[in-house]
Design an enzyme around this catalytic site. Structure first.
Site, PDB file in Angstrom:
ATOM      1  N   SER A 136      36.971  42.190  43.463  1.00 14.59           N
ATOM      2  CA  SER A 136      36.873  41.972  42.017  1.00 14.59           C
ATOM      3  C   SER A 136      35.786  40.951  41.754  1.00 14.59           C
ATOM      4  CB  SER A 136      38.199  41.452  41.455  1.00 14.59           C
ATOM      5  OG  SER A 136      38.048  41.075  40.085  1.00 14.59           O
ATOM      6  N   TYR A 149      45.545  36.420  40.103  1.00 15.35           N
ATOM      7  CA  TYR A 149      44.661  37.510  40.506  1.00 15.35           C
ATOM      8  C   TYR A 149      43.455  36.971  41.268  1.00 15.35           C
ATOM      9  CZ  TYR A 149      41.893  41.809  39.867  1.00 15.35           C
ATOM     10  OH  TYR A 149      41.149  42.947  40.056  1.00 15.35           O
TER      11      TYR A 149
END
Length: 244
Positions: A136, A149
């Protein structure tokens, strides 16, 4: 035709990528908890293998891999994609159980899938294969209120670097794709939250999830003598580069 497993295949980037592989004529094992959503893909594609399983369950994952390998005899590619965003909050408002849940899916789940793929690719004949981890942009430039996250995706970068090194002697290539703002349910939910907080906001810049899938397809199509260690593909108008 390659034999490929995609985790988190029921929606978002995983589903778009699984469908892209299937459209190229590959045999694709579809892993996710929601078997009904996986069945929707399999109805349209004869080479789809539905494998409903929780990626954090080691025994169930082993059984899913075994079922797929009984059909294919080998594993050429793993797209290690399943993930969870978790609570959108600063660290002082995050419950430890929520943090643990994100790490369980995003780190433990991806570790289990990579371990099973690595073991198979190392021992099969001819040996070798490719593992593609879904990282990510949060592993480089996090957005606010993404601590769970972001921590998990930094861990995945460590996993990728270790597998790149450890896989060399066994013709196993490992790379990571860092995707920014593909139009998935997760991104649309974030957009809705931002707009609710500021109705004048234009929201997040996004891109078609199929463009992310095509990037994964490119990595998977490379011969094993070549590798993309890290690829970033993102919505062009994202404020990822530069200073404000």
């Amino acid at each position: 035709m390659k034999s490929i497993i995609v985790t988190g295949a029921s929606s978002g980037i995983g589903r778009a990528t699984a469908e892209a592989f299937l459209e190229q004529g590959h045999k694709v094992g579809l892993i996710a908890r929601r078997g009904d959503r996986l069945a929707e893909i399999a109805v349209k594609h004869k080479d789809a293998v539905v494998l409903p399983v929780d990626v954090t369950d080691e025994g169930a994952m082993q059984a899913a891999f075994d079922k797929f390998l009984d059909l294919t005899g080998r594993l050429d590619v793993l797209f290690n994609n399943a993930g969870s965003f978790g609570p959108a909050a600063a660290i002082d408002r995050v419950e430890l159980d929520d943090f643990d849940n994100v790490l369980n899916v995003n780190v433990r789940g991806m570790f289990i899938a990579a371990q099973l793929a690595f073991r198979q690719m190392k021992d099969q004949d001819p040996r070798g294969g490719r593992i593609i981890n879904n990282g990510s942009l949060s592993a480089h430039s996090p957005r606010p209120d993404s601590v769970c996250y972001t921590v998990s995706k930094h861990a995945i970068t460590g996993l990728t670097r270790s597998l790149m090194l450890d896989g060399r002697d066994f013709d196993i290539a490992c790379g990571q794709i860092d995707i920014g703002n593909a139009r998935t349910n997760m991104v649309e939910d974030l957009n809705a939250r931002f707009k609710a907080e500021d109705p004048r906001s234009r929201g997040l810049a996004t891109m078609d999830v199929k463009d992310a899938a095509r990037s994964v397809l490119h990595m998977a199509d490379l011969p094993l003598e070549a590798n993309v260690p890290f690829m970033t593909v993102m919505a062009n108008q994202m404020p990822y580069a530069g200073r404000g």
